[in-house]
Design a protein around this motif. Structure first.
Motif, PDB file in Angstrom:
ATOM      1  N   VAL A 189       0.828  -1.208   0.000  1.00 47.56           N
ATOM      2  CA  VAL A 189       0.000   0.000   0.000  1.00 47.56           C
ATOM      3  C   VAL A 189       0.860   1.255   0.000  1.00 47.56           C
ATOM      4  CG1 VAL A 189      -1.613   1.354   1.381  1.00 47.56           C
ATOM      5  CG2 VAL A 189      -2.015  -1.076   1.061  1.00 47.56           C
ATOM      6  N   LEU A 190       1.928   1.235   0.769  1.00 41.84           N
ATOM      7  CA  LEU A 190       2.801   2.411   0.855  1.00 41.84           C
ATOM      8  C   LEU A 190       3.476   2.713  -0.481  1.00 41.84           C
ATOM      9  CD1 LEU A 190       4.370   1.761   4.364  1.00 41.84           C
ATOM     10  CD2 LEU A 190       2.907   3.691   3.756  1.00 41.84           C
ATOM     11  N   ILE A 191       4.025   1.687  -1.137  1.00 42.30           N
ATOM     12  CA  ILE A 191       4.711   1.951  -2.406  1.00 42.30           C
ATOM     13  C   ILE A 191       3.711   2.321  -3.496  1.00 42.30           C
ATOM     14  CG2 ILE A 191       6.706   0.532  -1.845  1.00 42.30           C
ATOM     15  CD1 ILE A 191       5.613  -1.671  -3.559  1.00 42.30           C
ATOM     16  N   ASP A 192       2.487   1.787  -3.417  1.00 41.06           N
ATOM     17  CA  ASP A 192       1.457   2.171  -4.386  1.00 41.06           C
ATOM     18  C   ASP A 192       1.029   3.622  -4.199  1.00 41.06           C
ATOM     19  OD1 ASP A 192       1.465  -0.319  -5.546  1.00 41.06           O
ATOM     20  OD2 ASP A 192      -0.307  -1.053  -4.478  1.00 41.06           O
ATOM     21  N   ASN A 193       1.312   4.174  -3.038  1.00 39.39           N
ATOM     22  CA  ASN A 193       0.931   5.565  -2.749  1.00 39.39           C
ATOM     23  C   ASN A 193       2.142   6.496  -2.661  1.00 39.39           C
ATOM     24  OD1 ASN A 193      -2.185   5.886  -2.045  1.00 39.39           O
ATOM     25  ND2 ASN A 193      -1.518   3.853  -1.349  1.00 39.39           N
ATOM     26  N   GLY A 194       3.228   6.093  -3.317  1.00 41.31           N
ATOM     27  CA  GLY A 194       4.349   7.007  -3.485  1.00 41.31           C
ATOM     28  C   GLY A 194       5.464   6.923  -2.469  1.00 41.31           C
ATOM     29  N   ALA A 195       5.538   5.864  -1.682  1.00 39.57           N
ATOM     30  CA  ALA A 195       6.641   5.741  -0.734  1.00 39.57           C
ATOM     31  C   ALA A 195       7.966   5.651  -1.491  1.00 39.57           C
ATOM     32  CB  ALA A 195       6.454   4.499   0.142  1.00 39.57           C
ATOM     33  N   GLU A 225      10.132  -5.967  -7.722  1.00 38.14           N
ATOM     34  CA  GLU A 225       9.153  -5.914  -8.810  1.00 38.14           C
ATOM     35  C   GLU A 225       8.670  -4.481  -9.038  1.00 38.14           C
ATOM     36  OE1 GLU A 225       6.116  -8.648  -7.722  1.00 38.14           O
ATOM     37  OE2 GLU A 225       7.192 -10.416  -8.503  1.00 38.14           O
ATOM     38  N   HIS A 226       8.538  -3.730  -7.955  1.00 42.06           N
ATOM     39  CA  HIS A 226       8.114  -2.335  -8.081  1.00 42.06           C
ATOM     40  C   HIS A 226       9.167  -1.529  -8.831  1.00 42.06           C
ATOM     41  CE1 HIS A 226       6.132   1.431  -7.102  1.00 42.06           C
ATOM     42  NE2 HIS A 226       7.284   1.901  -6.649  1.00 42.06           N
ATOM     43  N   VAL A 227      10.441  -1.760  -8.535  1.00 41.85           N
ATOM     44  CA  VAL A 227      11.514  -1.049  -9.216  1.00 41.85           C
ATOM     45  C   VAL A 227      11.517  -1.390 -10.704  1.00 41.85           C
ATOM     46  CG1 VAL A 227      14.017  -0.806  -9.410  1.00 41.85           C
ATOM     47  CG2 VAL A 227      12.947  -0.877  -7.155  1.00 41.85           C
ATOM     48  N   LEU A 228      11.320  -2.664 -11.038  1.00 35.97           N
ATOM     49  CA  LEU A 228      11.283  -3.075 -12.439  1.00 35.97           C
ATOM     50  C   LEU A 228      10.150  -2.398 -13.190  1.00 35.97           C
ATOM     51  CD1 LEU A 228      12.023  -6.909 -12.123  1.00 35.97           C
ATOM     52  CD2 LEU A 228      13.552  -5.128 -12.999  1.00 35.97           C
ATOM     53  N   LYS A 229       9.000  -2.235 -12.533  1.00 35.32           N
ATOM     54  CA  LYS A 229       7.862  -1.565 -13.171  1.00 35.32           C
ATOM     55  C   LYS A 229       8.153  -0.098 -13.428  1.00 35.32           C
ATOM     56  CE  LYS A 229       4.386  -4.633 -11.152  1.00 35.32           C
ATOM     57  NZ  LYS A 229       3.252  -4.738 -10.189  1.00 35.32           N
ATOM     58  N   LEU A 230       8.950   0.505 -12.574  1.00 32.33           N
ATOM     59  CA  LEU A 230       9.309   1.911 -12.782  1.00 32.33           C
ATOM     60  C   LEU A 230      10.141   2.083 -14.045  1.00 32.33           C
ATOM     61  CD1 LEU A 230      10.234   3.010  -9.132  1.00 32.33           C
ATOM     62  CD2 LEU A 230       8.136   3.503 -10.396  1.00 32.33           C
ATOM     63  N   ASP A 232      10.121  -0.225 -16.583  1.00 30.55           N
ATOM     64  CA  ASP A 232       9.371  -0.780 -17.712  1.00 30.55           C
ATOM     65  C   ASP A 232       7.886  -0.795 -17.361  1.00 30.55           C
ATOM     66  OD1 ASP A 232       8.420  -2.012 -19.941  1.00 30.55           O
ATOM     67  OD2 ASP A 232       9.642  -3.831 -19.749  1.00 30.55           O
ATOM     68  N   PRO A 233       7.189   0.307 -17.645  1.00 34.86           N
ATOM     69  CA  PRO A 233       5.761   0.409 -17.305  1.00 34.86           C
ATOM     70  C   PRO A 233       4.896  -0.680 -17.914  1.00 34.86           C
ATOM     71  CG  PRO A 233       6.656   2.548 -17.929  1.00 34.86           C
ATOM     72  CD  PRO A 233       7.697   1.521 -18.266  1.00 34.86           C
ATOM     73  N   GLU A 234       5.380  -1.321 -18.993  1.00 35.20           N
ATOM     74  CA  GLU A 234       4.598  -2.357 -19.637  1.00 35.20           C
ATOM     75  C   GLU A 234       4.442  -3.600 -18.752  1.00 35.20           C
ATOM     76  OE1 GLU A 234       6.233  -3.277 -23.412  1.00 35.20           O
ATOM     77  OE2 GLU A 234       5.828  -1.295 -24.265  1.00 35.20           O
ATOM     78  N   LEU A 235       5.246  -3.692 -17.692  1.00 34.71           N
ATOM     79  CA  LEU A 235       5.165  -4.828 -16.782  1.00 34.71           C
ATOM     80  C   LEU A 235       3.966  -4.719 -15.847  1.00 34.71           C
ATOM     81  CD1 LEU A 235       8.928  -5.263 -15.810  1.00 34.71           C
ATOM     82  CD2 LEU A 235       7.577  -6.653 -17.408  1.00 34.71           C
ATOM     83  N   THR A 236       3.324  -3.557 -15.791  1.00 38.04           N
ATOM     84  CA  THR A 236       2.187  -3.382 -14.898  1.00 38.04           C
ATOM     85  C   THR A 236       0.967  -4.126 -15.405  1.00 38.04           C
ATOM     86  OG1 THR A 236       1.577  -1.353 -16.073  1.00 38.04           O
ATOM     87  CG2 THR A 236       3.004  -1.150 -14.144  1.00 38.04           C
TER      88      THR A 236
END
Length: 236
Positions: A189-195, A225-230, A232-236
């Motif tokens: 939840v924290l990383i989804d909200n900008g942590a 996984e969060h870093v990888l999505k940053l 490569d947005p296509e991984l979302t």
């Protein structure tokens, strides 16, 4: 954040250890014990012997120190115990208590957040409690909630606009405390909200480094996984 110890077992927070003094005493009457066949004395014929020791009630003794009553508890203690009714009574008498800070700078909302009392948290927020208040050592309601892994309270505070990257006296952020406690849902939840994953504690640990040091592999995976999505947005 404190240095990593050899044992990763989490110790109680300072708020929780101090607030334990606010709890009511054991409701059992003093001097009265539960008696079971296994603990009874028996005579030579196997018959139960009557106890000869008088209880406090039989002696006619009275308690010299009475348990704390609701009237003697502060609004901070009542919030920590989850007594929303009595918290409301206190606020009806004095609305200035809503954001009153105690000797360490904690508000009733912060105490409720630290103990996972979601009903009290919701009530105080509805009454206008400030979720952004910072205590004397820069603790926040969000930091305390993430330390305990209280995901519902974390979400409620974020919905009320708190700073997810606030830090305390030793550089600990809500995300760092969530990682330390192995609270996976709070981390998500924290990383989804900008942590911010790059913020390090004063001891030099980033969230990912802390997860590795403590062996929290699932949290480590979530962060990676969060870093990888940053990248490569296509991984979302």
């Amino acid at each position: 954040m404190d240095e990593i110890e050899e044992e990763s077992e989490e110790e109680p927070t300072k708020v929780q250890s101090e607030a334990s003094n606010a709890c009511l005493s054991d409701p059992k009457e003093p001097g009265l014990q539960d008696v079971s066949p296994e603990t009874m004395d028996v005579d030579d014929e196997g018959l139960a012997k009557q106890p000869t020791t008088l209880t406090n009630r039989q002696r006619g003794n009275e308690l010299t120190v009475l348990p704390a009553t609701l009237d003697s508890l502060s609004i901070h203690q009542l919030a920590a115990q989850g007594d929303v009714c009595q918290v409301g009574v206190h606020l009806n008498k004095d609305c200035s208590l809503l954001n009153k800070q105690d000797e360490r700078g904690f508000t009733p909302l912060m105490w409720a957040a630290a103990f996972g009392e979601k009903t009290v948290v919701d009530f105080l927020l509805a009454e206008g409690a400030d979720p952004k208040t910072i205590a004397w050592e820069r603790e926040s309601a969000l930091t305390l909630a993430t330390t305990g892994g209280f995901i519902d309270i974390v979400k409620a505070l974020i919905e009320h606009g708190v700073d997810v990257n606030t830090y305390d006296w030793n550089g600990g952020t809500p995300l760092l405390y969530a990682v330390r406690g192995n609270h996976i849902k709070c981390v998500e939840v924290l990383i989804d909200n900008g942590a911010d994953l790059t913020i390090e504690s004063d001891s030099g640990y980033s969230p990912t480094a802390l997860a590795v040091a403590l062996g929290h592999k699932q949290i480590q995976k979530v962060l990676e996984e969060h870093v990888l999505k940053l990248y490569d947005p296509e991984l979302t």
